[in-house]
Design a protein around this motif. Structure first.
Motif, PDB file in Angstrom:
ATOM      1  N   ARG A   1      -6.956  -4.636  -2.471  1.00  0.00           N
ATOM      2  CA  ARG A   1      -8.312  -5.152  -2.308  1.00  0.00           C
ATOM      3  C   ARG A   1      -8.541  -6.425  -3.109  1.00  0.00           C
ATOM      4  O   ARG A   1      -9.545  -7.101  -2.926  1.00  0.00           O
ATOM      5  N   LEU A   2      -7.605  -6.742  -4.021  1.00  0.00           N
ATOM      6  CA  LEU A   2      -7.753  -7.914  -4.878  1.00  0.00           C
ATOM      7  C   LEU A   2      -6.698  -8.957  -4.527  1.00  0.00           C
ATOM      8  O   LEU A   2      -5.567  -8.630  -4.177  1.00  0.00           O
TER       9      LEU A   2
ATOM     10  N   GLU B   1      -9.852  -2.952 -11.024  1.00  0.00           N
ATOM     11  CA  GLU B   1     -10.449  -2.525  -9.758  1.00  0.00           C
ATOM     12  C   GLU B   1     -11.661  -1.632  -9.980  1.00  0.00           C
ATOM     13  O   GLU B   1     -12.676  -1.751  -9.291  1.00  0.00           O
TER      14      GLU B   1
ATOM     15  N   GLN C   1      -1.315  -5.781  -6.430  1.00  0.00           N
ATOM     16  CA  GLN C   1      -2.280  -6.623  -5.734  1.00  0.00           C
ATOM     17  C   GLN C   1      -1.578  -7.817  -5.079  1.00  0.00           C
ATOM     18  O   GLN C   1      -0.378  -8.017  -5.249  1.00  0.00           O
TER      19      GLN C   1
ATOM     20  N   ARG D   1      -5.196 -12.964  -5.808  1.00  0.00           N
ATOM     21  CA  ARG D   1      -5.204 -14.129  -6.703  1.00  0.00           C
ATOM     22  C   ARG D   1      -4.523 -15.296  -5.996  1.00  0.00           C
ATOM     23  O   ARG D   1      -3.345 -15.213  -5.642  1.00  0.00           O
TER      24      ARG D   1
ATOM     25  N   SER E   1      -2.750  -4.968 -13.809  1.00  0.00           N
ATOM     26  CA  SER E   1      -2.759  -5.347 -12.397  1.00  0.00           C
ATOM     27  C   SER E   1      -1.646  -6.360 -12.154  1.00  0.00           C
ATOM     28  O   SER E   1      -1.579  -7.393 -12.819  1.00  0.00           O
TER      29      SER E   1
ATOM     30  N   THR F   1      -3.699  -9.024 -16.334  1.00  0.00           N
ATOM     31  CA  THR F   1      -3.170  -9.289 -14.989  1.00  0.00           C
ATOM     32  C   THR F   1      -1.882 -10.087 -15.103  1.00  0.00           C
ATOM     33  O   THR F   1      -1.747 -10.972 -15.954  1.00  0.00           O
TER      34      THR F   1
ATOM     35  N   VAL G   1      -9.534 -13.000  -7.593  1.00  0.00           N
ATOM     36  CA  VAL G   1      -9.473 -12.834  -9.046  1.00  0.00           C
ATOM     37  C   VAL G   1      -8.808 -14.042  -9.700  1.00  0.00           C
ATOM     38  O   VAL G   1      -7.635 -14.335  -9.446  1.00  0.00           O
TER      39      VAL G   1
ATOM     40  N   ALA H   1     -12.249  -9.062  -3.459  1.00  0.00           N
ATOM     41  CA  ALA H   1     -12.522  -9.940  -4.602  1.00  0.00           C
ATOM     42  C   ALA H   1     -11.344 -10.874  -4.818  1.00  0.00           C
ATOM     43  O   ALA H   1     -10.179 -10.461  -4.717  1.00  0.00           O
TER      44      ALA H   1
ATOM     45  N   LEU I   1     -14.642  -3.795 -11.242  1.00  0.00           N
ATOM     46  CA  LEU I   1     -15.182  -4.663 -10.201  1.00  0.00           C
ATOM     47  C   LEU I   1     -16.012  -3.868  -9.209  1.00  0.00           C
ATOM     48  O   LEU I   1     -17.051  -4.323  -8.730  1.00  0.00           O
TER      49      LEU I   1
END
Length: 249
Positions: A148-149, A235, A111, A151, A85, A62, A174, A172, A238
């Protein structure tokens, strides 16, 4: 990832990603958090993950902010078919969204990492929601997607963060168990040192960092391969992880 998620536990790292205008919170900020208490009292809140339980020999790479736009990185992602990601901050990316469109075209996912990269914990719900939903709108207008994610900058969050993330369509939150340092070494937030299957790895970015993002990633890939691992798409894992419950280890 549309079904209700069970509460997840993870220990927060505060080394965090680089933010252009924010002073990074001190290490005590992360240790003071109690993610278990934050996510256990409402089933609709998104889980917080730094690790994905899986038997597959995969780790997840990531990248934060969007400050470093090395064109060679696009070639590396394409040639190695890396499902990385990219967690983007609008104020950091600025006019550079075209670079991330090219990355997305070769397999990277895009993301959410807020509009302006503030440390969210302690901010009012409305301010946190504006940061998260605002970046959702930006990414939707740029790429036609709804990430959808999410941080949180510096890895700091509170219950208001989770509420705001859920209300913005995030499934989620992350974090990371491993982080790549500027010297090419990995540091770990918890558990035994050493990459292992299911680890989420944070690769900080910054225009002033040397070696380049591409060179740092190549070094990291050598370590991934040395341990008999490969890069997975976060993704996908998860979504199919049973209950998406984090494993404390």
């Amino acid at each position: 990832m549309r079904r209700p998620a069970a509460a997840l536990l993870c220990t927060v790292l505060l080394a965090g990603c680089a933010g252009p205008a924010q002073k990074r919170p001190g290490p005590a900020d992360g240790r003071a958090q109690d993610p278990a208490r934050a996510v256990s009292d409402s089933r609709h809140l998104p889980p917080v993950v730094d690790y994905v339980p899986t038997r597959d020999p995969v780790v997840f790479l990531t990248y934060d902010d969007g400050a470093e736009r090395d064109p060679r990185f696009v070639g590396l992602v394409r040639e190695r078919r890396l499902p990385v990601s990219m967690f983007l901050t609008d104020s950091v990316v600025g006019p550079g969204y075209g670079h991330f469109a090219r990355l997305r075209a070769v397999g990277a996912s895009i993301q959410n990492h807020t509009l302006d990269h503030p440390a969210l914990r302690g901010l009012p719900y409305t301010g946190q929601r504006a940061e998260i939903c605002g970046q959702q709108h930006k990414l939707r207008s740029r790429f036609g997607i709804s990430p959808r994610l999410f941080r949180p900058p510096y890895g700091t969050y509170d219950r208001a963060t989770l509420r705001a993330a859920a209300d913005c369509g995030i499934t989620a939150v992350v974090l990371w168990r491993a982080s790549l340092n500027a010297d090419g070494e990995l540091s770990y937030t918890r558990g035994r040192p050493g990459l292992r299957a299911g680890d989420i790895v944070s690769v900080p970015s910054g225009e002033s960092l040397s070696p380049s993002l591409t060179e740092r990633t190549v070094r990291l890939l050598r370590e991934v391969e040395r341990r008999g691992l490969r890069v997975g798409r976060l993704e996908d894992y998860l979504e199919r992880a049973p209950g998406r419950r984090a494993v404390g280890n």
